[in-house]
Design a protein around this motif. Sequence first.
Motif, PDB file in Angstrom:
ATOM      1  N   ALA A  71      -8.151  10.564 -14.229  1.00 13.71           N
ATOM      2  CA  ALA A  71      -7.138   9.915 -15.059  1.00 13.71           C
ATOM      3  C   ALA A  71      -6.336   8.911 -14.238  1.00 13.71           C
ATOM      4  O   ALA A  71      -6.042   7.801 -14.701  1.00 13.71           O
ATOM      5  N   ALA A  72      -5.998   9.285 -12.998  1.00 14.13           N
ATOM      6  CA  ALA A  72      -5.202   8.380 -12.157  1.00 14.13           C
ATOM      7  C   ALA A  72      -6.002   7.125 -11.823  1.00 14.13           C
ATOM      8  O   ALA A  72      -5.487   6.004 -11.944  1.00 14.13           O
ATOM      9  N   ALA A  73      -7.252   7.309 -11.422  1.00 13.83           N
ATOM     10  CA  ALA A  73      -8.056   6.147 -11.025  1.00 13.83           C
ATOM     11  C   ALA A  73      -8.220   5.190 -12.204  1.00 13.83           C
ATOM     12  O   ALA A  73      -8.059   3.970 -12.065  1.00 13.83           O
ATOM     13  N   ALA A  74      -8.515   5.754 -13.379  1.00 17.43           N
ATOM     14  CA  ALA A  74      -8.711   4.894 -14.549  1.00 17.43           C
ATOM     15  C   ALA A  74      -7.410   4.162 -14.894  1.00 17.43           C
ATOM     16  O   ALA A  74      -7.402   2.944 -15.106  1.00 17.43           O
ATOM     17  N   SER A  75      -6.302   4.900 -14.926  1.00 20.37           N
ATOM     18  CA  SER A  75      -5.034   4.279 -15.344  1.00 20.37           C
ATOM     19  C   SER A  75      -4.574   3.213 -14.350  1.00 20.37           C
ATOM     20  O   SER A  75      -4.111   2.141 -14.749  1.00 20.37           O
ATOM     21  N   LEU A  76      -4.702   3.512 -13.056  1.00 24.57           N
ATOM     22  CA  LEU A  76      -4.278   2.538 -12.043  1.00 24.57           C
ATOM     23  C   LEU A  76      -5.128   1.275 -12.135  1.00 24.57           C
ATOM     24  O   LEU A  76      -4.617   0.155 -12.005  1.00 24.57           O
ATOM     25  N   ALA A  77      -6.425   1.464 -12.369  1.00 20.74           N
ATOM     26  CA  ALA A  77      -7.310   0.302 -12.471  1.00 20.74           C
ATOM     27  C   ALA A  77      -6.985  -0.522 -13.712  1.00 20.74           C
ATOM     28  O   ALA A  77      -6.981  -1.751 -13.669  1.00 20.74           O
ATOM     29  N   GLU A  78      -6.686   0.180 -14.808  1.00 19.97           N
ATOM     30  CA  GLU A  78      -6.307  -0.554 -16.028  1.00 19.97           C
ATOM     31  C   GLU A  78      -5.067  -1.406 -15.779  1.00 19.97           C
ATOM     32  O   GLU A  78      -4.919  -2.509 -16.310  1.00 19.97           O
ATOM     33  N   MET A  79      -4.166  -0.876 -14.954  1.00 16.01           N
ATOM     34  CA  MET A  79      -2.934  -1.612 -14.663  1.00 16.01           C
ATOM     35  C   MET A  79      -3.186  -2.827 -13.785  1.00 16.01           C
ATOM     36  O   MET A  79      -2.332  -3.704 -13.685  1.00 16.01           O
ATOM     37  N   GLY A  80      -4.336  -2.821 -13.102  1.00 18.73           N
ATOM     38  CA  GLY A  80      -4.654  -3.987 -12.286  1.00 18.73           C
ATOM     39  C   GLY A  80      -4.804  -3.706 -10.798  1.00 18.73           C
ATOM     40  O   GLY A  80      -5.158  -4.598 -10.026  1.00 18.73           O
ATOM     41  N   PHE A  81      -4.536  -2.485 -10.372  1.00 20.26           N
ATOM     42  CA  PHE A  81      -4.743  -2.160  -8.960  1.00 20.26           C
ATOM     43  C   PHE A  81      -6.239  -2.084  -8.660  1.00 20.26           C
ATOM     44  O   PHE A  81      -7.054  -1.853  -9.555  1.00 20.26           O
ATOM     45  N   LYS A  82      -6.582  -2.242  -7.396  1.00 16.16           N
ATOM     46  CA  LYS A  82      -7.978  -2.069  -6.978  1.00 16.16           C
ATOM     47  C   LYS A  82      -8.142  -0.649  -6.457  1.00 16.16           C
ATOM     48  O   LYS A  82      -7.458  -0.253  -5.509  1.00 16.16           O
ATOM     49  N   VAL A  83      -9.026   0.090  -7.082  1.00 17.81           N
ATOM     50  CA  VAL A  83      -9.118   1.524  -6.790  1.00 17.81           C
ATOM     51  C   VAL A  83     -10.449   1.862  -6.142  1.00 17.81           C
ATOM     52  O   VAL A  83     -11.488   1.311  -6.506  1.00 17.81           O
ATOM     53  N   LYS A  84     -10.402   2.753  -5.153  1.00 22.71           N
ATOM     54  CA  LYS A  84     -11.617   3.337  -4.596  1.00 22.71           C
ATOM     55  C   LYS A  84     -11.591   4.819  -4.933  1.00 22.71           C
ATOM     56  O   LYS A  84     -10.620   5.505  -4.598  1.00 22.71           O
ATOM     57  N   SER A  85     -12.624   5.283  -5.600  1.00 24.51           N
ATOM     58  CA  SER A  85     -12.620   6.651  -6.106  1.00 24.51           C
ATOM     59  C   SER A  85     -13.724   7.467  -5.439  1.00 24.51           C
ATOM     60  O   SER A  85     -14.841   6.962  -5.243  1.00 24.51           O
ATOM     61  N   PHE A  86     -13.420   8.725  -5.094  1.00 22.04           N
ATOM     62  CA  PHE A  86     -14.345   9.553  -4.311  1.00 22.04           C
ATOM     63  C   PHE A  86     -14.529  10.932  -4.926  1.00 22.04           C
ATOM     64  O   PHE A  86     -13.583  11.508  -5.452  1.00 22.04           O
ATOM     65  N   CYS A  87     -15.752  11.447  -4.824  1.00 20.83           N
ATOM     66  CA  CYS A  87     -15.969  12.852  -5.146  1.00 20.83           C
ATOM     67  C   CYS A  87     -17.151  13.352  -4.328  1.00 20.83           C
ATOM     68  O   CYS A  87     -17.941  12.561  -3.824  1.00 20.83           O
ATOM     69  N   TYR A  88     -17.248  14.671  -4.184  1.00 18.07           N
ATOM     70  CA  TYR A  88     -18.362  15.180  -3.374  1.00 18.07           C
ATOM     71  C   TYR A  88     -19.607  15.411  -4.218  1.00 18.07           C
ATOM     72  O   TYR A  88     -20.704  15.522  -3.700  1.00 18.07           O
ATOM     73  N   GLN A  89     -19.454  15.514  -5.545  1.00 13.55           N
ATOM     74  CA  GLN A  89     -20.623  15.718  -6.401  1.00 13.55           C
ATOM     75  C   GLN A  89     -21.416  14.409  -6.552  1.00 13.55           C
ATOM     76  O   GLN A  89     -20.943  13.350  -6.163  1.00 13.55           O
ATOM     77  N   ASP A  90     -22.578  14.517  -7.219  1.00 16.32           N
ATOM     78  CA  ASP A  90     -23.391  13.314  -7.406  1.00 16.32           C
ATOM     79  C   ASP A  90     -22.810  12.402  -8.471  1.00 16.32           C
ATOM     80  O   ASP A  90     -23.184  11.244  -8.562  1.00 16.32           O
ATOM     81  N   SER A  91     -21.908  12.927  -9.283  1.00 20.73           N
ATOM     82  CA  SER A  91     -21.308  12.102 -10.335  1.00 20.73           C
ATOM     83  C   SER A  91     -19.859  12.533 -10.534  1.00 20.73           C
ATOM     84  O   SER A  91     -19.548  13.720 -10.482  1.00 20.73           O
ATOM     85  N   PRO A  92     -18.982  11.551 -10.815  1.00 17.67           N
ATOM     86  CA  PRO A  92     -17.580  11.913 -11.056  1.00 17.67           C
ATOM     87  C   PRO A  92     -17.421  12.854 -12.251  1.00 17.67           C
ATOM     88  O   PRO A  92     -16.423  13.561 -12.349  1.00 17.67           O
TER      89      PRO A  92
END
Lengths: 646, 245
Positions: A48-69
């Motif tokens: 939710a944070a990554a999506a919302s921040l990106a919608e606002m215009g920030f450049k986001v790098k998102s990470f997870c250990y699984q093969d898919s978010p």
Amino acid sequence: MHRIHSNIPEGPLTEKWSSYKSNQNLVNPANKRKLDIIVVGTGLAGGAAAASLAEMGFKVKSFCYQDSPRRAHSIAAQGGINAAKNYQNDGDSIFRLFFDTVKGGDYRSREGNVYRLAEVSNQIIDQCVAQGVPFAREYGGTLDNRSFGGALVSRTFYARGQTGQQLLLGAYQSLSRQIKQGNVEMYPRMEMQNLVMVDGKARGIICRDVITGKLERFSAHAVVLATGGYGNVFFLSTMAMGANASAIWQCHKKGALFGNPCYVQIHPTCIPVHGEYQSKLTLMSESLRNDGRIWVPKNKEDAEKLQKGEISGSEIPEENRDYYLERRYPAFGNLVPRDVASRAAKERCDAGYGVNSTGLAVFLDFKDSIARLGKDVIEAKYGNLFQMYEKITDDNPYEMPMMIYPAIHYSMGGIWVDYELQTTVPGLFATGESNFSDHGANRLGASALMQGLADGYFVLPYTIQNYLAHEINTPRFPTDLKEFEQAESEVRKRLEDLMAVKGSQTVDTIHKRLGKIMWDYVGMARNKDGLELAIEEIQNLKEDFWNNLKIPGEMDDLNPELQKATRLADFLELGELMAMDAMHREESCGGHFREEFQTGEGEALRNDKDFAYVAAWEYKGEGKEPELHKEALKFENVELKQRNYK
Amino acid sequence: MDLKLKIWRQKDSQSRGKFVNYKLNDVSPDSSFLEMLDVLNEELVERNEEPIVFDHDCREGICGACGMVINGRPHGPDSLITVCQLHMRKFKHGDTIVIEPWRARAFPLIKDLMVDRYAFDKLIQESGFVSVNTGSAPEANSIPVKKHYADLAMDAAACIGCGACVAACKNASAMLFVGAKVSHLTLLPQGKIEAKERVLQMVAKMDELGFGNCTNTGACEAECPKGITLTNIARLNREYYYAKV
Ligand SMILES: Cc1cc2nc3c(=O)[nH]c(=O)nc-3n(C[C@H](O)[C@H](O)[C@H](O)COP(=O)(O)OP(=O)(O)OC[C@H]3O[C@@H](n4cnc5c(N)ncnc54)[C@H](O)[C@@H]3O)c2cc1C
Ligand code: SF4
Ligand code: FES
């Protein structure tokens, strides 16, 4: 001495959040594009944070250990999400949700944070519906609700038994949209191993690429942790196999204080342990307690026969059943909060009334509700859970009562954050289950999904700007700075050390031993002697780990054993801190039950005079005692009482 | 029970793979299939051999991480479950069990039983969403949704993205997966607005990513652990047709 200020805005409770938002610094759209934010984790909080921040215009790098978010462990949440909509017209309100959550947390959370949580809860439901989350509906087309433990109103929204899945897919789809638009760079199968600090601020992370084993550096203007809970310290828990504390623990070692590590939740309705080979425990949603009744036999002889497998539960006549929750807590009955229900089950089993071969199980029975509502209704409500139960146990819960027992489920403790969700490291934020914030010493059902999404959609995207507004002149910076070099070499050294042990014990054998120590002494009931013993045993085990561990394969390669070993190395250190925290807290509250501190009736006995504070621990270095900081909790809007569910 | 296992081992995408035989004794019928593999892996590690690599995480049948072909069937012999929910009581003493990875062009192999399913994420990124920014949503009860459609949408949304449908299909088609997402969103008023663009873009992307065509064999439905039905493919075809005309 660390400065810990909760930074809760002044003013009346109901106006704190709106006045914060009116007065905080914001970043203008042109500058947002120039600012990078790392979000570690793609669960409800991180997604939710990554999506919302990106919608606002920030450049986001998102990470997870699984093969898919989409596979973050939020996906496994079953029961539902709370909100104060009062659609059922049963007297719910923001204040009541706030009050229930503070009380449910046994008065060990911050009023300001919890009120904000209750306030934004309604917006979450709006947002999720707009994303296409298929919540359960009434025939008239409006949203349906169910009841959850610790509340007298029906405020839980749900999507069959897969609420977490549906909420997460909503967040994941919003995240996917931002990936497509180029506002988020997605890095799956990347495990965070270290935090990079430049001039005292969080500036980046070091990850290990799970597939290649290579270490990678990432820089940003701020780092957000959303890495979930640490229940796997106990080896057996309802957490995903990969759930780990490494990201938060490494940040702790870099200066982020750790809040209330001893507060973990033991969920009353899980499928009991069945064998040595067992790898995890499966939760049966708390929503089942709406229609299921919990009992054990009244007579010990019946219990003994059940334990020997001579009779089955359905053969015991009504008058010989002890519905102990209904007996002890007539007002809330089977819907008492989790900590209360778990302890009551343990009490009955310890007294010899357990109903399976290990004596560590109680019945959860649907006979009456099937008779009252019909099998179809029960199937529509809980079909997938009943199916799951049958697949695992080979018993049909429509005909035989389910057997359940408490299991580790959630960590209320976590990285200490202030009202802005900022840790004691400037520029480092923590959200969702990874922070310690809103649930005090016990979390109510359906409140974690609410908190994860509140943090991710509606709180962090605002509060982080108050920090970033001061960073607009900091240009994007390269990752060849010496600080990145240093942080990476720390990780490399640790990996080399692990590979070099070449002992004889597998990671899992050591992890199981840690789990046993934790469950026996830092689990549902704790006491001073046990905790002292636990600390000593964990220290010995740590030694064993660093001298006898065995990892096959290569370091620079896909190596699941090495991956598990890095996680276990951190769990061993965290486990010790949990025991120390549990030892220092000489009271019982919520999930933390010290046997020395209980009422005559066996209920948790708080000590508000001496312990109405958040314990925030500071890491002082290898082998050194951590330092305790206290954040006093002020209660201005609720009166501190002994929780009463009778 | 004692078992013979024939397991696909492959060092990486470049190397050639082969079946390797293992014997495993005293397997508890109450253990799950993955716990059985854990026990084998512990034995391998103790012998200083590399454990068998496979994806898994929740072990509750919901994250969609696990998946392997067991005796020719994705997720194994039981129906409506993932491999992490499969229990050994479905096998008997002396059985030989053949275990292979998903095989599909769009899911390149990474190691042993682990494959790369990022193509599924790419499909969702293409347009498997409702374009709504945080904060812009109307009051949740302002748009009533007929319970029947909400239930159908939920049926479709239950897909866990495991890829068994692709693995089961002789054409390695992703129609069931895409059909499920298109259905989930199109059945709801919130998702209906972008229905046309969504279906066209997702279908085009599916071809681009190397998934095959659907020839209506129904193997996907038979192996789907979440009971996603062929009606979702029918709805996808219908939506596609409407969008084209
Ligand atoms: C079985 C179960 C049922 C539940 N049911 C309910 C319920 O009905 N209602 C309710 O309110 N709550 C429920 N909960 C609790 C709730 O689901 C969780 O607390 C919540 O979803 C946590 O969300 P999160 O975003 O903080 O973390 P998670 O969803 O756990 O996400 C963690 C993320 O961090 C990533 N990550 C972790 N470590 C690293 C690392 N080192 N490097 C990179 N990435 C990393 C992971 O890949 C993942 O993306 C349930 C929990 C369980 C286990
Ligand atoms: S449609 Fe079924 S088989 Fe295909 S990905 Fe979804 S859940 Fe798996
Ligand atoms: S491990 Fe999550 S579905 Fe099997």
